[in-house]
Design an enzyme around this catalytic site. Structure first.
Site, PDB file in Angstrom:
ATOM      1  N   ASP A  98     -11.980  56.352  43.307  1.00 12.49           N
ATOM      2  CA  ASP A  98     -12.209  57.780  43.077  1.00 12.49           C
ATOM      3  C   ASP A  98     -13.616  58.265  43.380  1.00 12.49           C
ATOM      4  O   ASP A  98     -14.067  59.255  42.818  1.00 12.49           O
ATOM      5  CB  ASP A  98     -11.885  58.087  41.610  1.00 12.49           C
ATOM      6  CG  ASP A  98     -12.607  57.131  40.661  1.00 12.49           C
ATOM      7  OD1 ASP A  98     -13.623  56.540  41.083  1.00 12.49           O
ATOM      8  OD2 ASP A  98     -12.154  56.977  39.512  1.00 12.49           O
ATOM      9  N   GLU A 120      -6.023  51.069  43.621  1.00 11.48           N
ATOM     10  CA  GLU A 120      -6.330  51.599  42.278  1.00 11.48           C
ATOM     11  C   GLU A 120      -5.878  53.069  42.191  1.00 11.48           C
ATOM     12  O   GLU A 120      -6.659  53.981  41.874  1.00 11.48           O
ATOM     13  CB  GLU A 120      -7.819  51.456  41.925  1.00 11.48           C
ATOM     14  CG  GLU A 120      -8.089  51.529  40.432  1.00 11.48           C
ATOM     15  CD  GLU A 120      -9.566  51.386  40.062  1.00 11.48           C
ATOM     16  OE1 GLU A 120     -10.304  52.381  40.080  1.00 11.48           O
ATOM     17  OE2 GLU A 120      -9.970  50.254  39.749  1.00 11.48           O
ATOM     18  N   GLU A 134     -14.849  62.300  39.707  1.00  5.90           N
ATOM     19  CA  GLU A 134     -13.842  61.292  40.049  1.00  5.90           C
ATOM     20  C   GLU A 134     -12.402  61.755  39.825  1.00  5.90           C
ATOM     21  O   GLU A 134     -11.495  61.406  40.590  1.00  5.90           O
ATOM     22  CB  GLU A 134     -14.101  59.995  39.268  1.00  5.90           C
ATOM     23  CG  GLU A 134     -15.353  59.244  39.689  1.00  5.90           C
ATOM     24  CD  GLU A 134     -16.642  59.773  39.078  1.00  5.90           C
ATOM     25  OE1 GLU A 134     -16.588  60.729  38.282  1.00  5.90           O
ATOM     26  OE2 GLU A 134     -17.711  59.249  39.405  1.00  5.90           O
ATOM     27  N   HIS A 210     -24.028  55.286  33.331  1.00  6.33           N
ATOM     28  CA  HIS A 210     -24.442  55.943  34.574  1.00  6.33           C
ATOM     29  C   HIS A 210     -23.674  57.219  34.935  1.00  6.33           C
ATOM     30  O   HIS A 210     -24.033  57.903  35.880  1.00  6.33           O
ATOM     31  CB  HIS A 210     -24.270  54.973  35.749  1.00  6.33           C
ATOM     32  CG  HIS A 210     -22.834  54.697  36.099  1.00  6.33           C
ATOM     33  ND1 HIS A 210     -22.103  55.529  36.909  1.00  6.33           N
ATOM     34  CD2 HIS A 210     -21.994  53.726  35.722  1.00  6.33           C
ATOM     35  CE1 HIS A 210     -20.880  55.055  37.021  1.00  6.33           C
ATOM     36  NE2 HIS A 210     -20.777  53.968  36.311  1.00  6.33           N
TER      37      HIS A 210
HETATM   38  C1  UD1 Z   1     -21.084  56.624  42.168  1.00  7.09           C
HETATM   39  C2  UD1 Z   1     -19.675  57.193  42.046  1.00  7.09           C
HETATM   40  C3  UD1 Z   1     -19.086  56.854  40.696  1.00  7.09           C
HETATM   41  C4  UD1 Z   1     -19.190  55.370  40.401  1.00  7.09           C
HETATM   42  C5  UD1 Z   1     -20.619  54.904  40.590  1.00  7.09           C
HETATM   43  C6  UD1 Z   1     -20.682  53.425  40.422  1.00  7.09           C
HETATM   44  C7  UD1 Z   1     -19.369  59.323  43.227  1.00  7.09           C
HETATM   45  C8  UD1 Z   1     -19.473  60.792  43.154  1.00  7.09           C
HETATM   46  N1  UD1 Z   1     -19.729  58.640  42.136  1.00  7.09           N
HETATM   47  O1  UD1 Z   1     -21.896  57.302  41.230  1.00  7.09           O
HETATM   48  O2  UD1 Z   1     -17.716  57.218  40.677  1.00  7.09           O
HETATM   49  O3  UD1 Z   1     -18.803  55.153  39.061  1.00  7.09           O
HETATM   50  O4  UD1 Z   1     -21.048  55.235  41.904  1.00  7.09           O
HETATM   51  O5  UD1 Z   1     -21.971  52.977  40.234  1.00  7.09           O
HETATM   52  O6  UD1 Z   1     -18.974  58.809  44.223  1.00  7.09           O
HETATM   53  N2  UD1 Z   1     -29.000  54.619  44.322  1.00  7.09           N
HETATM   54  C9  UD1 Z   1     -29.995  53.817  44.814  1.00  7.09           C
HETATM   55  N3  UD1 Z   1     -29.656  52.537  45.229  1.00  7.09           N
HETATM   56  C10 UD1 Z   1     -28.382  52.063  45.134  1.00  7.09           C
HETATM   57  C11 UD1 Z   1     -27.386  52.900  44.608  1.00  7.09           C
HETATM   58  C12 UD1 Z   1     -27.699  54.170  44.207  1.00  7.09           C
HETATM   59  O7  UD1 Z   1     -31.134  54.220  44.888  1.00  7.09           O
HETATM   60  O8  UD1 Z   1     -28.157  50.917  45.512  1.00  7.09           O
HETATM   61  C13 UD1 Z   1     -29.310  56.018  43.923  1.00  7.09           C
HETATM   62  C14 UD1 Z   1     -28.861  57.033  44.981  1.00  7.09           C
HETATM   63  O9  UD1 Z   1     -29.858  57.293  45.919  1.00  7.09           O
HETATM   64  C15 UD1 Z   1     -28.588  58.259  44.147  1.00  7.09           C
HETATM   65  C16 UD1 Z   1     -28.216  57.704  42.780  1.00  7.09           C
HETATM   66  O10 UD1 Z   1     -28.562  56.336  42.789  1.00  7.09           O
HETATM   67  O11 UD1 Z   1     -29.718  59.034  44.028  1.00  7.09           O
HETATM   68  C17 UD1 Z   1     -26.772  57.896  42.406  1.00  7.09           C
HETATM   69  O12 UD1 Z   1     -25.920  57.381  43.415  1.00  7.09           O
HETATM   70  P1  UD1 Z   1     -24.590  58.184  43.856  1.00  7.09           P
HETATM   71  O13 UD1 Z   1     -23.883  57.409  44.883  1.00  7.09           O
HETATM   72  O14 UD1 Z   1     -24.948  59.588  44.169  1.00  7.09           O
HETATM   73  O15 UD1 Z   1     -23.699  58.286  42.558  1.00  7.09           O
HETATM   74  P2  UD1 Z   1     -23.470  57.334  41.315  1.00  7.09           P
HETATM   75  O16 UD1 Z   1     -23.935  58.065  40.122  1.00  7.09           O
HETATM   76  O17 UD1 Z   1     -23.994  55.980  41.593  1.00  7.09           O
HETATM   77  N1  UDP Z   2     -21.872  45.517  37.668  1.00  2.50           N
HETATM   78  C1  UDP Z   2     -22.728  44.607  38.285  1.00  2.50           C
HETATM   79  N2  UDP Z   2     -24.052  44.624  37.991  1.00  2.50           N
HETATM   80  C2  UDP Z   2     -24.579  45.509  37.094  1.00  2.50           C
HETATM   81  C3  UDP Z   2     -23.704  46.447  36.484  1.00  2.50           C
HETATM   82  C4  UDP Z   2     -22.364  46.430  36.807  1.00  2.50           C
HETATM   83  O1  UDP Z   2     -22.286  43.792  39.080  1.00  2.50           O
HETATM   84  O2  UDP Z   2     -25.788  45.458  36.860  1.00  2.50           O
HETATM   85  C5  UDP Z   2     -20.438  45.483  38.001  1.00  2.50           C
HETATM   86  C6  UDP Z   2     -19.494  45.429  36.842  1.00  2.50           C
HETATM   87  O3  UDP Z   2     -19.271  44.109  36.398  1.00  2.50           O
HETATM   88  C7  UDP Z   2     -18.253  46.069  37.441  1.00  2.50           C
HETATM   89  C8  UDP Z   2     -18.810  47.125  38.371  1.00  2.50           C
HETATM   90  O4  UDP Z   2     -20.143  46.703  38.654  1.00  2.50           O
HETATM   91  O5  UDP Z   2     -17.529  45.149  38.222  1.00  2.50           O
HETATM   92  C9  UDP Z   2     -18.804  48.459  37.709  1.00  2.50           C
HETATM   93  O6  UDP Z   2     -19.596  49.326  38.448  1.00  2.50           O
HETATM   94  P1  UDP Z   2     -20.147  50.680  37.854  1.00  2.50           P
HETATM   95  O7  UDP Z   2     -20.264  50.584  36.381  1.00  2.50           O
HETATM   96  O8  UDP Z   2     -21.366  50.990  38.646  1.00  2.50           O
HETATM   97  O9  UDP Z   2     -19.031  51.727  38.286  1.00  2.50           O
HETATM   98  P2  UDP Z   2     -17.660  52.211  37.642  1.00  2.50           P
HETATM   99  O10 UDP Z   2     -16.810  51.034  37.370  1.00  2.50           O
HETATM  100  O11 UDP Z   2     -17.994  52.990  36.416  1.00  2.50           O
HETATM  101  O12 UDP Z   2     -17.093  53.109  38.685  1.00  2.50           O
END
Ligand code: UD1
Ligand code: UDP
Length: 381
Positions: A98, A120, A134, A210
């Site tokens: 999602d 999923e 999502e 997060h």
């Molecule tokens: C996204 C997904 C959410 C999921 C989450 C898992 C969307 C809208 N949301 O949210 O469903 O639960 O991922 O973690 O798709 N960033 C870094 N380095 C990284 C990853 C992220 O700097 O490796 C920063 C990005 O630049 C951004 C922020 O983290 O500023 C958030 O990342 P973003 O992909 O926008 O959404 P999430 O809140 O991570």
């Molecule tokens: N996870 C990980 N390292 C971390 C935090 C989470 O590998 O420091 C894993 C966790 O075990 C799970 C997945 O990331 O498999 C969940 O991701 P996240 O919580 O970012 O997203 P969500 O499931 O809420 O979409």
């Protein structure tokens, strides 16, 4: 006969953890050319998963920028997908869950008139803004998909209520397939802190947080609750691998940093995280994936959200909704930390989300769809 070109598209950490086992399962099938396209909506957190599972993408859109807006993520994924599809010419595109990557991947497949498999599928809260964005991403993908791989019977029932019955398979969640490859009793952590935590003598609480709908006031109250839990309970050690989102890191720095017994660390590689979860006492999280993994490992979970699209473990008694109010979170955690009977009632392993065979069923269902195999049996817990 030509091989079927099946392209898996993902971009964030959780999608990668749940799709890498499927990419590998598809690679093992002689009838399939398994292709992998990453959007890199996450960069470091995605690359870490690719390394753990030894998956090398065939195409990388590399779209991540700091503080990305939802529109920017979606439009950059959509534009980038044109190139991937033109180059790799898939017969089917698989998306997961999602996220913005999921929605853009499915929409792009539709624009190119390529069938979509949704891994999923069928999770719902029926609250448009929670989880945000999502809930709408997955509903929109339901309209675009041709095959639906539901983790549970409950997910299938959601789709049936919406009139979607064709092409639906109950497979279990691929996250359980992933867990089976990462968790080992003799696991040695590369993050030294995790080797030295007093897992037996004290209670190790694992925390993540997060979600966008928790940004602002809910996240402030969650952070204050975590701080209070650490201050009130001298026998806990709280380990919090902090998401790389700047919004999350700022909230953590403002309200939590410097608290005794709180260990703020960088995101962990998936195998480290899974093994830490296997050894911890209790999980507090707003993550979706952790709500699925912890029950399989027998770890109780308090969910830092008002609702969940994963009611199966709540029904099984191993997950409870704690909401986003400071007092409620603190008192629910207190009960589990101080009352052994309350803890015992929640700490039993259940597997409502899968048996580790989801990827095999999904690959079989795809082959069946293309007339190259028989219909797989469904997952029944
Ligand atoms: C996204 C997904 C959410 C999921 C989450 C898992 C969307 C809208 N949301 O949210 O469903 O639960 O991922 O973690 O798709 N960033 C870094 N380095 C990284 C990853 C992220 O700097 O490796 C920063 C990005 O630049 C951004 C922020 O983290 O500023 C958030 O990342 P973003 O992909 O926008 O959404 P999430 O809140 O991570
Ligand atoms: N996870 C990980 N390292 C971390 C935090 C989470 O590998 O420091 C894993 C966790 O075990 C799970 C997945 O990331 O498999 C969940 O991701 P996240 O919580 O970012 O997203 P969500 O499931 O809420 O979409």
């Amino acid at each position: 006969m030509d091989k079927l070109r099946i392209m898996s598209v993902f971009g964030t950490r959780p999608e990668a953890i749940k799709m890498c086992p499927l990419v590998k399962e598809l690679s093992s099938r002689p009838e399939v050319e398994s292709l992998c396209c990453v959007t890199a909506q996450h960069r470091q957190m995605l690359d870490s998963v690719l390394e753990v599972f030894s998956v090398r993408p065939d195409w990388d859109l590399d779209i991540m920028t700091p503080r990305q807006t939802l529109s920017a993520i979606t439009s950059r994924c959509l534009t980038g997908m044109d190139g991937a599809i033109d180059a790799l010419k898939p017969d089917m595109i698989l998306v997961h869950g999602d996220t913005s990557t999921t929605f853009a991947g499915a929409l792009s497949a539709f624009y190119h008139q390529i069938p979509v498999g949704h891994v999923e599928a069928g999770l719902r809260t029926y609250d448009k803004y929670s989880p945000y964005p999502e809930e709408m991403n997955r509903r929109l993908v339901t309209s675009l998909a041709d095959l639906y791989f539901c983790p549970t019977e409950n997910n299938r029932a959601n789709l049936a209520r919406e009139g979607v019955e064709k092409g639906v398979f109950v497979t279990g969640n691929t996250v359980i397939d992933a867990l089976k490859t990462t968790v080992r009793k003799d696991y040695h952590f590369t993050t030294e802190l995790l080797n030295t935590l007093p897992y037996q003598e004290k209670k190790v609480l694992l925390v993540t947080c997060h979600r966008r709908e928790n940004y602002g006031e809910p996240m402030r109250k969650i952070m204050l609750a975590l701080r209070q839990i650490a201050l009130e309970n001298e026998d806990v050690e709280l380990v919090y691998p902090v998401h790389l989102s700047p919004v999350v890191r700022q909230a953590v720095d403002t309200y939590l940093r410097g608290t005794p017994r709180v260990h703020l660390i960088d995101p962990l590689p998936a195998d480290e995280m899974h093994n830490l979860m296997d050894r911890c006492y209790l999980v507090l999280t707003d993550s979706g994936g952790l709500q699925e993994e912890a029950p399989a490992l027998g770890r109780p979970v308090l969910v830092l959200r008002r609702e969940t699209e994963r009611p199966e473990a709540v029904a099984a008694g191993t997950v409870k909704l704690a909401g986003v109010e400071q007092e409620t979170i603190v008192s629910m955690a207190r009960a589990l930390i101080r009352d052994p009977e309350a803890y015992r009632q929640m700490a039993h392993a259940v597997n409502p989300y899968g048996d580790g065979q989801a990827c095999r069923r999904i690959a079989d269902a795809i082959l069946w769809h293309f007339g190259r195999g028989s219909r797989p049996e469904e997952y029944r817990p």
